[in-house]
Design an enzyme around this catalytic site. Structure first.
Site, PDB file in Angstrom:
ATOM      1  N   SER A 149      -3.696  -5.824  -3.703  1.00  0.00           N
ATOM      2  CA  SER A 149      -3.734  -5.425  -5.102  1.00  0.00           C
ATOM      3  C   SER A 149      -3.863  -6.640  -6.020  1.00  0.00           C
ATOM      4  O   SER A 149      -4.100  -6.512  -7.208  1.00  0.00           O
ATOM      5  CB  SER A 149      -2.479  -4.634  -5.442  1.00  0.00           C
ATOM      6  OG  SER A 149      -1.343  -5.403  -5.143  1.00  0.00           O
ATOM      7  N   CYS A 150      -3.678  -7.831  -5.441  1.00  0.00           N
ATOM      8  CA  CYS A 150      -3.879  -9.060  -6.212  1.00  0.00           C
ATOM      9  C   CYS A 150      -5.347  -9.189  -6.612  1.00  0.00           C
ATOM     10  O   CYS A 150      -6.222  -8.629  -5.968  1.00  0.00           O
ATOM     11  CB  CYS A 150      -3.526 -10.289  -5.393  1.00  0.00           C
ATOM     12  SG  CYS A 150      -1.775 -10.553  -5.198  1.00  0.00           S
ATOM     13  N   VAL A 151      -5.580  -9.951  -7.677  1.00  0.00           N
ATOM     14  CA  VAL A 151      -6.952 -10.201  -8.107  1.00  0.00           C
ATOM     15  C   VAL A 151      -7.180 -11.701  -8.180  1.00  0.00           C
ATOM     16  O   VAL A 151      -6.320 -12.440  -8.653  1.00  0.00           O
ATOM     17  CB  VAL A 151      -7.224  -9.557  -9.488  1.00  0.00           C
ATOM     18  CG1 VAL A 151      -8.572  -9.989 -10.042  1.00  0.00           C
ATOM     19  CG2 VAL A 151      -7.170  -8.045  -9.390  1.00  0.00           C
ATOM     20  N   ASN A 202       0.974  -7.591  -0.471  1.00  0.00           N
ATOM     21  CA  ASN A 202       0.763  -7.589  -1.917  1.00  0.00           C
ATOM     22  C   ASN A 202       1.641  -6.610  -2.682  1.00  0.00           C
ATOM     23  O   ASN A 202       2.256  -6.974  -3.683  1.00  0.00           O
ATOM     24  CB  ASN A 202      -0.695  -7.273  -2.240  1.00  0.00           C
ATOM     25  CG  ASN A 202      -1.517  -8.526  -2.489  1.00  0.00           C
ATOM     26  OD1 ASN A 202      -2.664  -8.454  -2.856  1.00  0.00           O
ATOM     27  ND2 ASN A 202      -0.915  -9.691  -2.288  1.00  0.00           N
TER      28      ASN A 202
END
Lengths: 158, 206
Positions: free
Chosen positions: A28-30, B154
């Protein structure tokens, strides 16, 4: 293929050739990737969350402050804003069932990063975002190409 | 993490390790019955890490793993994961579904089996620790995915990362005695939860 710098969560890096920058396993990190093609100067910020609260220590953790900080760092290293362009990678939805506390955090990250880039007047040239798959990113500063890999082999250059 | 002063670090990590050890022992027993293999737990390790270092500590974000994740949302708040490396996930699913497994193309049944194995492990983990500290634990429905370790981590890290920049990671690995099969449990408690656990464990020790 030496000089690979891995940019971890909430970290920021700006570099020049021959080094390469990478973010391994973006869920989900960008990763916001900026590049100045004339200077061959590139930078990545690996953001975890969309919006920074009032009190925070790590600018690079949040999409809004992290993107702003990366733009500042690029300019500090001599980049010209008009030449710099951006690419966005990541923001997948990893666990759909366990999203009680945080709704689709990946999407929020993407939206906030886009907004921050728009506010800094930086063009987004390409995106490899959303979906349900994690990605690893390798940024070659010599050519300016970004290689995006997913688990089980699919590769794309943006 | 604000609640920890330097001198107390080791002691606190020791107590948390013991806590996790009991959970992991129970979970490994359940897994061992389910798969009919003899499993052995390694020593629990517990570390205070900045967000950026968690994936490195577990061997690098780029390895492909099968992870099942759930989140405790009652009085205690913590992310809990059970993670199988690629080969072990293949052998586990092969054993359970009696089919050839390709992790890139899992069928609904295989995904469900993976989720269920994770569910069973995590629930046994929670039952054991919940009894010990006498607090009900309420896990969210678990979900499983096969992907890069970094990507699997994440969501748990984002949940914790909203409040803190460093996390306590509690890691117990297990491996089969008679064949190639291993994996690990990972607990990522919130700071407030840590306080409650320490308090209860303190009473327990007295």
């Amino acid at each position: 293929m030496n000089d690979l710098t891995v940019v971890g969560i909430a970290q920021l890096a700006v570099s020049r050739p021959p080094s390469r920058l990478a973010c391994l396993g973006l869920g989900s990190c960008v990763a916001v990737i900026l590049y100045d093609p004339v200077l061959k100067l590139g930078g990545i910020v690996h953001i975890l969350l969309p919006k920074a609260p009032n009190h925070h220590d790590l600018d690079a953790k949040y999409a809004d402050t992290g993107t702003k900080k990366l733009v500042e760092e690029m300019i500090k290293h001599g980049a010209t804003k008009a030449r710099v362009f951006a690419r966005l990678v990541g923001g997948a939805e990893m666990f759909t069932a366990v999203n009680l506390a945080i709704s689709n955090i990946g999407r929020e990250n993407i939206l906030e990063a886009r907004k921050a880039l728009h506010d800094s007047s930086i063009r987004i040239m390409a995106e490899e975002t959303a979906g349900k798959k994690g990605r690893s990113v390798y940024f070659d500063l010599e050519t300016g190409k970004v290689l995006v890999q997913t688990a089980f082999g699919s590769e794309r250059v943006i | 993490m604000s609640i920890l002063t330097k001198d107390e670090d080791l002691k606190v990590l020791g107590i948390i390790s013991e806590f996790a050890n009991i959970g992991a022992g129970s979970a490994a027993t359940a897994l061992s019955h389910l798969l009919d293999v003899d499993l052995m737990n390694d020593v629990t390790t517990c570390e205070i890490l900045p967000l950026a270092k968690v994936a490195d500590w577990l061997g690098g974000g780029n390895q492909i793993v099968a992870g099942t994740y759930t989140y405790l949302c009652g009085e205690l708040k913590s992310g809990i994961l059970v993670v199988f490396p690629q080969d072990s996930a293949v052998s586990l699913l092969g054993h359970l579904t009696k089919a050839d497994i390709s992790l890139s193309k899992l069928t609904e049944l295989q995904k469900s089996a993976l989720r269920e194995v994770g569910n069973i492990c995590l629930c046994w983990y929670l039952i054991a620790v919940s009894k010990m500290v006498d607090i009900d634990m309420i896990p969210a429905p678990p979900d499983a995915t096969v992907d890069y370790l970094g990507a699997v981590l994440n969501v748990p890290l984002a949940t914790l990362g909203a409040k803190v920049d460093t996390v306590i990671a509690v890691h117990t690995s297990f491996k089969a005695l008679d064949r190639q099969f291993d994996g690990y449990f990972l607990m990522l408690p919130e700071a407030s939860t840590l306080n409650i656990i320490l308090e209860r464990m303190g009473e327990h020790c007295r």
